[in-house]
Design an enzyme around this catalytic site. Structure first.
Site, mmCIF file in Angstrom:
data_model
loop_
_atom_site.group_PDB
_atom_site.id
_atom_site.type_symbol
_atom_site.label_atom_id
_atom_site.label_comp_id
_atom_site.label_asym_id
_atom_site.label_seq_id
_atom_site.Cartn_x
_atom_site.Cartn_y
_atom_site.Cartn_z
ATOM 1 N N GLU A 585 0.826 -1.214 0.000
ATOM 2 C CA GLU A 585 0.000 0.000 0.000
ATOM 3 C C GLU A 585 0.856 1.257 0.000
ATOM 4 O OE1 GLU A 585 -3.116 0.016 -0.610
ATOM 5 O OE2 GLU A 585 -3.215 -2.160 -0.553
ATOM 6 N N ASP A 641 3.415 -5.417 -5.725
ATOM 7 C CA ASP A 641 3.646 -6.752 -5.151
ATOM 8 C C ASP A 641 5.139 -7.035 -5.007
ATOM 9 O OD1 ASP A 641 1.035 -7.496 -4.741
ATOM 10 O OD2 ASP A 641 0.842 -8.652 -6.589
#
Length: 735
Positions: A585, A641
């Protein structure tokens, strides 16, 4: 101890042997070749002494090794024996498949074959709902006469299926009568169209031709603004759909609408006729939509218009009266600015409504009521619910989507109670599932992740110094919201009154009263001065997010739960699971930099080279048969990711150097770093067939293999041979 006893006997014997003659005090001629008998005795004694000295040295080394083993056992990773670790170990053993080589297919190693496996996030969301269920069903825990009591009462009436079945369709018929009735089942009062539309929007929360809702303005000071969007269609239509599939979809939907009319006592011939006209209206409305790509190309994704201007362009709708009724107590004026998503759609929709009002006014009424019945089906008896469920399953089959899982009644009731009584359940969930100790441990983890990101930004190869400094400042200035909103920590909110909610006499009436109360609360909250960030997820939700407008990252309490996080877990688990989510995030702060032209001062050649490497890396990883993905569509999530895993790994490695006493899960035969990688993969476990092409994330197998194979430490700690899937010859460095 045994070695020490032996060494104590030998020196004494040696001393007595050497004391029998004067030979130690005699000198030998260096050139003497004569071997005296006494000299042989001296040589034998010398050899005994060497043997005994070696024995003493061996004893010392043996004792030292025992001590070292003791030290290493004391300081090395210990098995975690807490109940939380026991549960996590059982979960990992049940989900994985250790017969698969981790270097060949780590997804299967960690997740098993994943058939029938829910997404890890979905499984956690359901676990959180079970905790809410326990709260709502706990006897004697409510405070009578308070909003808390109303929440408990609403939940109880929702799960009382006997009472709902006994009511049957009677409560729904009453609603239809209040809206003027319809020709399908007898009496019909031709009310003013805009009055009916206004009632549907304000009293029933249903928007048949468009959606209208409040949102913060995208620019400061984020004042509330009404946004007008296209409606949500029941039919899964597409702009370019095969005629055969389209015809099958229409047949299924026609059967569904006919079934609704029959359940409400309608004449079969009239029901069929009105259902067909309703589908025709929906189909025409759908044709008015412009593809998102076309809107972006025309740079008209959103437009600002006043209510007066919209009234001129789409005159069939009385915009001021409908919006005023829906957003009371806002005071709207003709000059009020609106954000419109697709102005051309609204113009065409208005023209269609005008045509229907001239020719088929009663069919237009039936179209609106049939749509309302569909949205109210969760509050109706099992016949209506089963009709809705059957439609959804058949439409998913026709569009080749996986079946929708069936949820138990209690879970749907928890969801409804959470929607209508969110302040109450927020306070109760925080008290039950997010203790100060958990919050402190989660904040400590986040701080480690954030500090590592700031350090790592110094070495990002494609950033220029100015961008690097600005990026570090952005991370430093970031606000983090963790657990729940600040107001959720006030116990009084759990007992909020909800004076405008009237429960009973039927569950449908309770449901509609809650719909109206929720709408009024949303409007009221937007009208209040609210300098803090408005949460976009529930406290028990499992979705973290980054808010660009407020520069806030949010991690709800529902996400920071087992199996993603627990203060008693090994640090490897918390960093691998929750830590990688936090880092993911945080990297979304910089997503704009990765877009074309997003960082003009950066080394564009190096950045584009890293992104191209990333695309090729993901494209080189094999997928199960039938799955394909758009690497450009998933690029930003893939970058987050890969970067999130790298940051979490670096933060964990730094933590290992500074802290002793790391623990592992027993019976898994995984070192701390292997456990870190396993915990990361566990977050991504999900049945591949549940992934859908419009998902901005890659398929679950790629979310595991992509980042892990790009991490050299993974190949080293799992001893992967060069050239194996999880140890490729080339890796990419973006972050």
């Amino acid at each position: 101890t045994e070695g020490g006893d032996q060494s104590g006997e030998e020196p004494g014997g040696m001393s007595r042997a050497w004391g029998r003659g004067p030979f130690l005090r005699q000198e030998r001629s260096p050139v003497s070749q004569v071997e005296w008998p006494q000299e042989r005795h001296i040589t034998a004694g010398f050899m005994v002494r060497r043997v005994l000295a070696a024995g003493l040295l061996f004893s010392l080394l043996l004792g030292s090794s025992v001590l070292l083993v003791y030290i290493f056992r004391s300081c090395g990773p210990r098995p975690c024996r807490t109940p939380e670790c026991h549960d996590l170990q059982a979960r990992y053993l049940a989900s994985g498949n250790t017969s698969v080589a981790p270097c060949t297919d780590f997804f299967s190693f960690a997740c098993g074959d994943a058939k029938g496996t829910k997404s890890s996030f979905q499984a956690l969301a359901e676990e959180n709902k079970r905790r809410l269920r326990e709260i709502l069903e706990k006897p004697g825990s409510r405070h009578l006469g308070t909003g808390e009591d109303k929440a408990f009462q609403f939940y109880s009436s929702c799960v009382d299926t006997g009472a709902i079945e006994a009511e049957g369709a009677a409560p729904l018929r009453q609603v239809i009568e209040e809206l003027g009735g319809w020709r399908i089942s007898g009496n019909w009062t031709s009310l003013d169209f805009n009055r009916t539309l206004s009632l549907l929007m304000s009293q029933y929360g249903y928007f048949p031709f468009f959606r209208a809702y409040l949102r913060p303005h995208p620019t400061l000071p984020h004042t509330p603004v009404i946004q007008i969007d296209q409606p949500e269609f029941d039919l899964p239509l597409k702009q370019e759909q095969e005629q055969k599939i389209y015809a099958q979809i229409v047949r299924e939907y026609l059967a569904y609408l006919s079934r609704l009319g029959a359940l409400l006592g309608g004449d079969p011939d009239k029901v069929q006729q009105h259902a067909f006209l309703s589908i025709s209206i929906t189909s025409q409305l759908f044709q008015f939509l412009r593809p998102l790509e076309q809107q972006q190309a025309q740079e008209k994704l959103f437009q600002l218009v006043t209510i007066d201007q919209l009234q001129e362009m789409a005159p069939a709708i009385d915009w001021l009266s409908c919006l005023q009724a829906t957003f009371t107590p806002m005071s709207l004026r003709p000059s009020q600015l609106l954000v419109v998503h697709d102005l051309e759609y609204l113009k065409n929709m208005s023209q269609l409504v005008e045509e229907q009002l001239l020719k088929y006014r009663d069919f237009l009424q039936s179209h609106m009521i049939l749509g309302l019945v569909g949205t109210l089906s969760p509050a109706l008896d099992s016949k209506f619910q089963e009709a809705r469920r059957s439609l959804i399953q058949k439409l998913r089959e026709l569009t080749q989507r996986p079946p929708m899982p069936t949820s138990p009644r209690w879970m749907k009731c928890v969801e409804e109670t959470g929607t209508f009584f969110e302040p109450t359940l927020t306070a109760l969930f925080i008290h039950e599932a997010f203790s100060p100790k958990t919050q402190s441990a989660a904040m400590e983890l986040f701080t480690a992740i954030k500090d590592t990101l700031i350090t790592r930004l110094r070495r990002v190869p494609w950033m220029d110094e100015k961008t690097r400094k600005e990026a570090q400042d952005r991370v430093t200035q970031l606000q983090v919201k963790m657990g729940g909103p600040e107001w959720a920590l006030k116990p009084s909110l759990a007992r909020e009154e909800y004076n405008d909610i009237q429960l009973g006499p039927s569950y449908l009436q309770s449901f509609l009263s809650c719909v109206r109360s929720l709408r009024a609360r949303i409007v009221q909250n937007f009208l209040q001065s609210f300098p803090q960030h408005r949460w976009q997820v529930s406290t028990w939700g499992v979705s973290a997010y980054y808010s660009i407008s407020d520069h806030v990252v949010v991690f709800p309490a529902g996400l920071l739960q087992p199996p993603f996080f627990h203060p008693g877990y090994p640090r490897a688990v918390n960093f691998g699971a929750a830590g990688s989510i936090m880092a993911h995030e945080l990297l979304h702060i910089f997503s704009q930099l990765l877009l074309p032209g997003g960082c003009p001062a950066c080394d564009t050649h190096a950045l584009q080279g890293a992104l191209l490497c990333l695309k090729r890396h993901y494209q080189s990883i094999p997928l199960p048969g039938g799955l394909s993905f758009n690497g450009s569509w998933t690029l930003l999530e893939n970058a987050a990711d890969i970067g999130g895993l790298a940051i979490a790994l670096q933060a964990y490695s730094r933590r290992l150097l500074g802290y002793y006493g790391e623990t592992i899960l027993p019976n898994l035969d995984l070192s701390p770093l292997q456990l870190f990688f396993r915990s990361y993969a566990q977050v991504m476990c999900r049945e591949p067939s549940t992934w859908e092409p419009q998902d901005p994330h890659s398929p679950p197998m790629l979310r595991v293999h992509g980042p892990l194979s790009n991490t050299q430490a993974f190949a080293r700690h799992f001893h992967c041979p060069r050239g194996a899937l999880m140890n490729p010859s080339k890796r990419c460095q973006l972050w």
